[in-house]
Scaffold this active site. Structure first.
Site, short mmCIF file in Angstrom:
data_model
loop_
_atom_site.label_atom_id
_atom_site.label_comp_id
_atom_site.label_asym_id
_atom_site.label_seq_id
_atom_site.Cartn_x
_atom_site.Cartn_y
_atom_site.Cartn_z
N SER A 1 80.56 23.57 21.56
CA SER A 1 80.31 24.85 22.23
C SER A 1 79.82 24.71 23.67
O SER A 1 79.89 25.66 24.44
CB SER A 1 79.32 25.70 21.43
OG SER A 1 78.02 25.18 21.53
N LYS B 1 72.54 26.38 24.82
CA LYS B 1 73.36 27.37 25.51
C LYS B 1 72.85 27.51 26.94
O LYS B 1 71.73 27.13 27.27
CB LYS B 1 73.30 28.75 24.82
CG LYS B 1 73.70 28.75 23.36
CD LYS B 1 75.14 28.42 23.12
CE LYS B 1 75.43 28.32 21.62
NZ LYS B 1 76.65 27.67 21.31
#
Length: 195
Positions: free
Chosen positions: A64, A100
């Site tokens: 990701s 993230k």
């Protein structure tokens, strides 16, 4: 027949003093080694305690955050709840630590168009770290305003990232934040200090 008794040789005072000095020197050397070992053990314990309170070592799982971070890379996070847009943070979600990138903070208005262009407060976000722009899986209606005390985060591989666009994850609260990335330490060919 008289058995002759072996003659006992009595060492000289100088020989006795030399032997006593040798024994005492060995004792002092052992004592010094034990003291040094004790100091090293205490120093290592203090360093480990400080390191675990200040830094967190994590291994990247999944893709990701590709191409910024690849699976199996090892990253060090500096413990902090103070982060800004552009920082890559680790935060707790579902018993795991997710990595993230912070896109917006409380009060920021986030918009993502169908091509994957991200706008923060009506300004196009420059994202040189992306390989491909993608709207990806998105459960939000845009424009979206980041709630008070929260951060809007996205993965760098938008096509597969589960991040603030997913309602179950949503925005990240400051008390969920473990820290921000400071250095990639593995593999050695990609060691890098993060901004």
């Amino acid at each position: 027949m008289d058995k002759e008794k072996p003659e006992i040789e009595i060492p000289s005072i100088e020989l006795l003093k030399a032997e006593l000095a040798r024994v005492e020197s060995r004792r002092n050397f052992r004592r010094a080694l034990l003291n040094i070992a004790g100091v090293l053990v205490v120093a290592a314990a203090v360093a480990a305690l400080i390191a675990t309170q200040v830094f967190v070592l994590i291994r990247v799982n999944g893709s990701s955050m590709s191409p910024t971070f690849e699976a199996e890379e090892i990253i060090i996070l500096k413990r902090t709840e103070e982060v800004k847009a552009g920082d890559i943070i680790g935060f707790y979600y579902g018993g795991s630590i997710f990595l993230k990138r912070v896109i917006g903070a409380a009060g920021d208005q986030i918009d993502i168009d169908q091509k994957g262009n991200v706008y923060v407060n009506d300004e196009l976000l420059e994202e040189p770290y992306l390989k491909n722009k993608d709207l990806g899986k998105c459960e939000l209606d845009f424009p979206y305003q980041v709630p008070e005390g929260m951060y809007f985060v996205l993965g760098d591989n938008r096509a597969v990232s589960l991040d603030s666009r997913i309602k179950s994850i949503g925005c990240v609260q400051s008390d969920q934040i473990v820290g921000r990335t400071v250095i990639r330490v593995w593999p050695l060919t990609r060691v890098e200090i993060m901004r």
